[in-house]
Scaffold this motif. Structure first.
Motif, PDB file in Angstrom:
ATOM      1  N   THR A   1      25.564 -51.061   6.904  1.00 53.92           N
ATOM      2  CA  THR A   1      26.322 -49.637   7.192  1.00 53.92           C
ATOM      3  C   THR A   1      27.417 -50.039   8.177  1.00 53.92           C
ATOM      4  OG1 THR A   1      24.530 -48.370   6.541  1.00 53.92           O
ATOM      5  CG2 THR A   1      26.441 -47.414   7.690  1.00 53.92           C
ATOM      6  N   TRP A   2      28.583 -49.802   7.647  1.00 59.34           N
ATOM      7  CA  TRP A   2      29.870 -50.149   8.529  1.00 59.34           C
ATOM      8  C   TRP A   2      30.693 -48.734   8.787  1.00 59.34           C
ATOM      9  CZ3 TRP A   2      30.991 -53.708  12.188  1.00 59.34           C
ATOM     10  CH2 TRP A   2      32.236 -53.786  12.664  1.00 59.34           C
ATOM     11  N   ASP A   3      30.778 -48.217   9.729  1.00 56.10           N
ATOM     12  CA  ASP A   3      31.455 -46.723   9.892  1.00 56.10           C
ATOM     13  C   ASP A   3      30.987 -45.776   8.944  1.00 56.10           C
ATOM     14  OD1 ASP A   3      33.165 -47.459  12.220  1.00 56.10           O
ATOM     15  OD2 ASP A   3      34.911 -48.334  10.825  1.00 56.10           O
ATOM     16  N   GLY A   4      29.633 -45.686   8.840  1.00 62.42           N
ATOM     17  CA  GLY A   4      29.004 -44.933   7.781  1.00 62.42           C
ATOM     18  C   GLY A   4      29.089 -45.074   6.334  1.00 62.42           C
ATOM     19  N   GLU A   5      29.700 -46.127   5.901  1.00 61.17           N
ATOM     20  CA  GLU A   5      29.735 -46.927   4.536  1.00 61.17           C
ATOM     21  C   GLU A   5      28.912 -47.621   4.339  1.00 61.17           C
ATOM     22  OE1 GLU A   5      33.162 -48.370   1.689  1.00 61.17           O
ATOM     23  OE2 GLU A   5      33.917 -47.857   3.428  1.00 61.17           O
ATOM     24  N   ARG A   6      28.224 -47.517   3.316  1.00 65.61           N
ATOM     25  CA  ARG A   6      26.966 -48.666   2.957  1.00 65.61           C
ATOM     26  C   ARG A   6      27.984 -49.803   2.141  1.00 65.61           C
ATOM     27  NH1 ARG A   6      21.547 -48.186   2.379  1.00 65.61           N
ATOM     28  NH2 ARG A   6      21.532 -49.301   0.372  1.00 65.61           N
ATOM     29  N   LEU A   7      27.890 -51.009   2.626  1.00 64.98           N
ATOM     30  CA  LEU A   7      28.367 -52.226   2.214  1.00 64.98           C
ATOM     31  C   LEU A   7      27.622 -53.299   1.612  1.00 64.98           C
ATOM     32  CD1 LEU A   7      31.002 -52.601   4.991  1.00 64.98           C
ATOM     33  CD2 LEU A   7      31.449 -51.503   2.558  1.00 64.98           C
ATOM     34  N   PHE A   8      27.839 -53.757   0.366  1.00 64.76           N
ATOM     35  CA  PHE A   8      27.047 -54.802  -0.185  1.00 64.76           C
ATOM     36  C   PHE A   8      27.735 -56.194   0.191  1.00 64.76           C
ATOM     37  CE2 PHE A   8      25.838 -57.600  -3.789  1.00 64.76           C
ATOM     38  CZ  PHE A   8      24.727 -57.721  -3.821  1.00 64.76           C
ATOM     39  N   LYS A   9      26.804 -57.093   0.520  1.00 64.98           N
ATOM     40  CA  LYS A   9      27.580 -58.277   1.009  1.00 64.98           C
ATOM     41  C   LYS A   9      26.868 -59.513   0.286  1.00 64.98           C
ATOM     42  CE  LYS A   9      29.187 -60.714   5.051  1.00 64.98           C
ATOM     43  NZ  LYS A   9      29.464 -60.692   6.495  1.00 64.98           N
ATOM     44  N   VAL A  10      27.514 -60.550  -0.076  1.00 66.06           N
ATOM     45  CA  VAL A  10      26.945 -61.686  -0.611  1.00 66.06           C
ATOM     46  C   VAL A  10      27.430 -63.097   0.260  1.00 66.06           C
ATOM     47  CG1 VAL A  10      26.576 -63.320  -2.596  1.00 66.06           C
ATOM     48  CG2 VAL A  10      26.764 -60.988  -2.934  1.00 66.06           C
ATOM     49  N   VAL A  11      26.561 -63.745   0.787  1.00 67.62           N
ATOM     50  CA  VAL A  11      26.771 -64.593   1.646  1.00 67.62           C
ATOM     51  C   VAL A  11      26.395 -66.066   0.957  1.00 67.62           C
ATOM     52  CG1 VAL A  11      27.007 -66.111   3.755  1.00 67.62           C
ATOM     53  CG2 VAL A  11      26.864 -63.649   3.674  1.00 67.62           C
ATOM     54  N   SER A  12      27.341 -67.021   0.713  1.00 67.81           N
ATOM     55  CA  SER A  12      27.002 -68.413  -0.107  1.00 67.81           C
ATOM     56  C   SER A  12      26.967 -69.511   0.990  1.00 67.81           C
ATOM     57  CB  SER A  12      28.104 -68.717  -1.115  1.00 67.81           C
ATOM     58  OG  SER A  12      27.880 -67.606  -2.099  1.00 67.81           O
ATOM     59  N   PHE A  13      25.869 -70.201   0.759  1.00 68.84           N
ATOM     60  CA  PHE A  13      25.569 -71.434   1.813  1.00 68.84           C
ATOM     61  C   PHE A  13      25.582 -72.641   1.159  1.00 68.84           C
ATOM     62  CE2 PHE A  13      23.722 -67.788   3.955  1.00 68.84           C
ATOM     63  CZ  PHE A  13      24.228 -67.837   5.027  1.00 68.84           C
ATOM     64  N   PHE A  14      26.103 -73.606   1.633  1.00 68.03           N
ATOM     65  CA  PHE A  14      26.379 -74.839   1.074  1.00 68.03           C
ATOM     66  C   PHE A  14      25.720 -76.023   2.133  1.00 68.03           C
ATOM     67  CE2 PHE A  14      29.620 -72.616  -1.057  1.00 68.03           C
ATOM     68  CZ  PHE A  14      29.774 -73.115  -2.063  1.00 68.03           C
ATOM     69  N   LEU A  15      25.130 -77.033   1.739  1.00 67.90           N
ATOM     70  CA  LEU A  15      24.888 -78.230   2.217  1.00 67.90           C
ATOM     71  C   LEU A  15      25.842 -79.055   2.784  1.00 67.90           C
ATOM     72  CD1 LEU A  15      22.301 -79.626   3.444  1.00 67.90           C
ATOM     73  CD2 LEU A  15      21.907 -80.754   1.301  1.00 67.90           C
ATOM     74  N   VAL A  16      26.144 -79.114   3.776  1.00 66.41           N
ATOM     75  CA  VAL A  16      27.200 -79.962   4.543  1.00 66.41           C
ATOM     76  C   VAL A  16      26.855 -81.202   5.329  1.00 66.41           C
ATOM     77  CG1 VAL A  16      29.266 -80.002   5.883  1.00 66.41           C
ATOM     78  CG2 VAL A  16      28.706 -77.897   4.478  1.00 66.41           C
ATOM     79  N   ARG A  17      27.275 -82.477   4.838  1.00 62.50           N
ATOM     80  CA  ARG A  17      26.879 -83.685   5.574  1.00 62.50           C
ATOM     81  C   ARG A  17      27.899 -83.916   6.654  1.00 62.50           C
ATOM     82  NH1 ARG A  17      23.546 -87.650   4.933  1.00 62.50           N
ATOM     83  NH2 ARG A  17      23.087 -87.088   2.508  1.00 62.50           N
ATOM     84  N   TYR A  18      27.446 -84.127   7.967  1.00 58.47           N
ATOM     85  CA  TYR A  18      28.250 -84.240   9.176  1.00 58.47           C
ATOM     86  C   TYR A  18      29.087 -85.650   8.842  1.00 58.47           C
ATOM     87  CZ  TYR A  18      29.378 -85.713  13.667  1.00 58.47           C
ATOM     88  OH  TYR A  18      30.164 -86.217  14.908  1.00 58.47           O
TER      89      TYR A  18
END
Length: 130
Positions: free
Chosen positions: A61-78
């Motif tokens: 919830t942000w400023d009273g509004e429900r928000l749906f979020k998708v975060v994609s993760f990647f494997l990263v080689r240094y």
């Protein structure tokens, strides 16, 4: 000889709150490119993508509004850079960057979805014999 994970303590979070670098897609930017950019901006390290690990979905919830979020993760080689050597424009976002042993990351990361991504990274690297 151990796999390590570049973690951050976001600005404003207490000591011991470790998270993975992440951020918004720039317009026209692919997910893997965003992941590489965010890793560099938030940790100082540079790398190359080894592919997507998965997505974490949640509602907040942000400023009273429900928000749906998708975060994609990647494997990263240094591939280079110095952990903690952040570009000036991003120092306000990150209090600290640190290498964590990948084997310990599922216990040390603060957020459940990120702990799951660390487990997936460990599994993928084990499958590849790393």
């Amino acid at each position: 000889g151990r796999c390590m994970l570049a973690a951050i303590r976001p600005a404003g979070r207490s000591a011991g709150v470790w998270a993975l670098p992440k951020g918004r897609l720039d317009e026209g930017e692919a997910g893997a490119a965003t992941a590489l950019r965010e890793v560099t901006e938030e940790t100082g390290a540079r790398g190359r993508s080894l592919g997507k690990l998965g997505d974490v979905r949640y509602v907040y919830t942000w400023d009273g509004e429900r928000l749906f979020k998708v975060v994609s993760f990647f494997l990263v080689r240094y591939e280079g850079g110095r952990l903690g050597d952040l570009p000036e424009a991003f120092r306000h976002e990150v209090a600290e960057a640190r290498w964590l042993p990948l084997d310990d990351a599922p216990r040390l990361l603060a957020y459940g979805g990120e702990r799951e991504m660390a487990r997936k990274a460990r599994e993928r690297l084990a499958e590849e014999g790393v």
